[in-house]
Enzyme design. Structure first.
Site, PDB file in Angstrom:
ATOM      1  N   TRP A 198     -41.865  82.765 129.468  1.00  0.00           N
ATOM      2  CA  TRP A 198     -43.083  83.172 130.167  1.00  0.00           C
ATOM      3  C   TRP A 198     -42.846  84.373 131.064  1.00  0.00           C
ATOM      4  O   TRP A 198     -41.774  84.523 131.646  1.00  0.00           O
ATOM      5  CB  TRP A 198     -43.530  81.990 131.027  1.00  0.00           C
ATOM      6  N   PHE A 222     -40.299  84.376 143.832  1.00  0.00           N
ATOM      7  CA  PHE A 222     -41.656  84.856 143.590  1.00  0.00           C
ATOM      8  C   PHE A 222     -41.679  86.389 143.686  1.00  0.00           C
ATOM      9  O   PHE A 222     -40.656  87.040 143.860  1.00  0.00           O
ATOM     10  CB  PHE A 222     -42.626  84.229 144.595  1.00  0.00           C
ATOM     11  N   ASP A 237     -46.298  88.324 136.974  1.00  0.00           N
ATOM     12  CA  ASP A 237     -46.368  89.616 137.677  1.00  0.00           C
ATOM     13  C   ASP A 237     -45.218  90.587 137.362  1.00  0.00           C
ATOM     14  O   ASP A 237     -44.056  90.179 137.325  1.00  0.00           O
ATOM     15  CB  ASP A 237     -46.302  89.388 139.184  1.00  0.00           C
ATOM     16  N   TRP A 253     -45.719  78.821 133.018  1.00  0.00           N
ATOM     17  CA  TRP A 253     -45.242  79.211 134.341  1.00  0.00           C
ATOM     18  C   TRP A 253     -44.254  78.163 134.882  1.00  0.00           C
ATOM     19  O   TRP A 253     -44.470  76.978 134.726  1.00  0.00           O
ATOM     20  CB  TRP A 253     -46.449  79.352 135.269  1.00  0.00           C
TER      21      TRP A 253
HETATM   22  C1  FRU Z   1     -49.556  86.263 141.445  1.00  0.00           C
HETATM   23  C2  FRU Z   1     -48.607  85.217 141.998  1.00  0.00           C
HETATM   24  C3  FRU Z   1     -47.922  85.720 143.240  1.00  0.00           C
HETATM   25  C4  FRU Z   1     -46.665  84.909 143.275  1.00  0.00           C
HETATM   26  C5  FRU Z   1     -46.336  84.817 141.817  1.00  0.00           C
HETATM   27  C6  FRU Z   1     -45.663  83.528 141.419  1.00  0.00           C
HETATM   28  O1  FRU Z   1     -49.797  86.100 140.093  1.00  0.00           O
HETATM   29  O2  FRU Z   1     -49.307  84.015 142.251  1.00  0.00           O
HETATM   30  O3  FRU Z   1     -48.704  85.602 144.399  1.00  0.00           O
HETATM   31  O4  FRU Z   1     -45.672  85.544 144.000  1.00  0.00           O
HETATM   32  O5  FRU Z   1     -47.535  84.944 141.114  1.00  0.00           O
HETATM   33  O6  FRU Z   1     -45.256  83.549 140.102  1.00  0.00           O
END
Ligand code: FRU
Length: 637
Positions: free
Chosen positions: A205, A264, A208, A232
């Protein structure tokens, strides 16, 4: 053989030798659903109605592509109804099972399955997962060679109750030929639905884009990654590099979860002045600033979200986490997604951070390690993933403004002197597609190049059945332009994308009126189309691309595509559209980037049709250029 009960009788007969034996070349109809009842198929629930539906049901978009007069259509009582339909047992006697399939895409809740010993050994679902879409049925094929001779059942399940909570099935046959194209999943980067000029990780997967930074001839693309699955989870920074923003090489994962949390989103910078003191030798350090998402893993139980740094002294090949992490302690809720930029006039680093709700904050630091809050700012309609950068105003020598964007790419333009961002516009929108999110722009692009290059996560790109999931948008150049409404961001694919173009087919200076299709007979799989059209009195201009219509409505002054609408005013009576289609996307750019529409779209592999028409009135096509696009991935042996 139109009667399914009878068809099953013949299947049974096939098991007996002598006169009833059929050649392996014959097809055997398992069910054609032409009767008013389901006969000896077992029904539960109410979704299947009293028997096969005579086509479209009340309140449904027109159903097409079925054979004969009836089909299985679980829209009976609309989407909210549920149920199952199960065939009597039959023997698998041919290599392929072909059937017509349409309706909702939901492999867990709305599907057709082949059961052997009561267990699903094959499953398929329709193509629709969002408002709009189509009720058309098309062939699906299971290769069942490995199951030859087994006793099986077909089971159709509808347990979904929301939008597209129904399935359409017809004409289930066994035969020696496959009717649907084979779906390739085994050949890396040649899979049936693998985007050919958009970044996807080899496996697993992604969401961002993270840490977009340029250093010594390489564009780094770190990305939110689950290395262990196609959904995710286990957030890790994956890593790829490119010399041209088009051809990517995936490297080892860069930053992995630890006791402070999973990793993240965040950003990366080149620490030119060695402000953090991490530099060893001549190579500048790349510093990554990320969120340690505490409490998202067993190792980080009870730990809050904080901001941390890690550095690389070997051109991004390996990262070391700073020993005194975190560098920004927990402030509120799920505070996250630090984006850092060097502010030369005040000689400091500035971090934009998402706090909570619609609230963001700016921080300043001399060394990337010690941060002081400068400002809190509410960005209506935005949350997550800020970006904050200075951009030149086109045509205004030397003049610049600052831009603050949220994850959805909505932005404000204003001034920043090092302490406080003062917006001078309201919140603006540049992209109107359904899958534009978590945008981030590159740090450290050399001034000689000077571009502000942005990549978005094409959120919601579900590549069910593929070894990877989700994808990145095309890298796009952002430019600030003066418009009658004020300063606006334009967004347009980086020029390097054109490197993948093959020989163009160009049509120039032609009148388009009802009955004329200027792209009749033109086909393409991966395409880059540029269209300039003088609207005259045409009601609309419709560019058909592989089963989807990009439609400019002259009265509404807007483009619609995949259920979304974007404003686009004609300039001197003309509009231009650029449309790029990959195996999993359809991106539209209007008037050189005045608006864009970034959308996930999975055209049927077999549908390569293009078209250019008007519904009424006439327009003059100044030019339409259709370029085939080559794959950006190296050919696998
Ligand atoms: C945006 C988000 C961010 C976070 C990340 C986690 O898509 O929710 O805010 O850091 O994805 O994967």
């Amino acid at each position: 053989m139109r009667n399914f009960a009878l068809a099953l009788a013949i299947v049974a007969a096939c098991a007996v030798p002598a006169g009833a034996r059929r050649s392996a070349d014959d097809k055997i109809v398992i069910a054609d659903f032409e009767q008013e009842t389901y006969g000896d198929w077992k029904v539960t629930g109410t979704a299947f109605g009293p028997g096969p539906a005579a086509g479209t049901l009340a309140g449904q978009m027109p159903v097409s592509g079925f054979q004969g007069k009836r089909l299985v259509n679980t829209y009976f009582g609309a989407d909210a109804t549920v149920g199952t339909l199960t065939s009597p047992p039959f023997t698998i006697q041919r290599r392929y099972i072909n059937f017509l399939l349409g309706g909702g895409m939901n492999l867990e809740q709305t599907y057709i399955a082949l059961l052997v010993d009561g267990k699903a050994v094959r499953k398929a679902t329709g193509p629709n997962d969002r408002a709009g879409g189509s009720e058309a049925l098309d062939w699906a094929t299971w290769d069942v060679q490995d199951l030859m001779g087994k006793t099986a059942q077909i089971q159709i399940v509808d347990s979904a109750t929301g939008g597209w909570g129904h399935i359409n099935i017809d004409q289930i046959e066994m035969g020696p030929e496959r009717y649907a194209e084979a779906i390739v999943v085994s050949k890396l980067y040649a899979e049936t639905y693998r985007p050919q000029f958009h970044f996807t990780p080899a496996k697993g997967w992604t969401n961002d884009p993270n840490g977009l930074v340029y250093y010594k001839g390489e564009y780094h693309l770190f990305f939110q990654h689950n290395p262990f699955g196609t959904q995710w989870g286990n957030m890790t920074w994956g890593h790829a590099v490119s010399k041209d923003l088009v051809h990517w090489t995936q490297l080892a994962n860069a930053i992995e979860p630890d006791a402070l949390g999973t990793i993240f989103s965040g950003s990366a910078v080149v620490d030119e002045g060695n402000t953090a003191g991490f530099q060893k030798g001549g190579e500048k350090t790349i510093v990554a600033i990320y969120t340690a998402a505490g409490d998202t893993s067993p190792e980080s139980k009870g730990v809050p979200f904080t901001q941390c740094i890690a550095y690389s002294t070997d051109r991004g090949r390996t990262f070391t986490k700073y020993s005194a992490n975190p560098v920004v302690k927990h402030i509120i809720g799920g505070n996250r997604d630090p984006k850092v930029v060097w502010h030369a006039p005040s000689g400091k680093w500035v971090m934009a951070l998402y706090l909570d709700g619609e609230i963001y904050a700016l921080f300043g630091s001399p060394d990337l390690k010690n941060w002081t809050e400068l400002q809190r700012i509410t960005v209506p309609g935005c949350s997550e993933c800020p970006d904050f950068f200075e951009a030149p105003i086109e045509g205004k020598d030397g003049a610049t403004k600052w831009v603050l964007t949220g994850a959805n790419g909505h932005y404000m333009v204003g001034d920043f002197g090092g302490e406080k961002f003062t917006p001078e516009t309201g919140v603006q929108q540049v992209d109107f597609g359904g899958n534009y999110y978590a945008v981030q722009s590159y740090s450290d692009v050399p001034p000689s190049d000077g571009r502000r290059i942005q990549i978005a996560w094409m959120a919601g790109s579900e590549f069910a059945g593929m070894p990877f999931n989700q994808q990145m948008s095309l890298p796009c150049t952002l430019t600030l332009k003066e418009t009658p409404d004020g300063l606006r961001l334009y967004r347009y694919p980086v020029r390097e994308v054109a490197k993948l173009r093959g020989p163009a087919k160009v049509v120039r200076n032609r009148v388009l009126k009802p009955g004329v299709d200027l792209l009749a007979g033109v086909t393409g799989e991966l395409v880059d189309i540029e269209l300039t059209v003088e609207l005259r009195d045409a009601s609309d201009v419709v560019l058909e691309v592989r089963g989807e219509k990009v439609r400019y409505d002259a009265a509404a002054k807007a483009v619609t595509c995949l259920g979304k609408t974007a404003p686009l005013a004609a300039v001197d009576g003309k509009i231009t559209l650029r449309v790029l289609v990959d195996r999993g996307s359809l991106e539209v750019f209007g008037n050189d980037g005045a608006m864009s529409m970034t959308s996930f779209y999975r055209p049927r592999p077999a549908n390569k049709k293009l078209g250019l028409t008007v519904s009424s009135g006439s327009a003059r096509v100044v030019s339409v250029r259709v370029c085939p696009m080559q794959s950006a991935w190296p050919k696998q042996p």
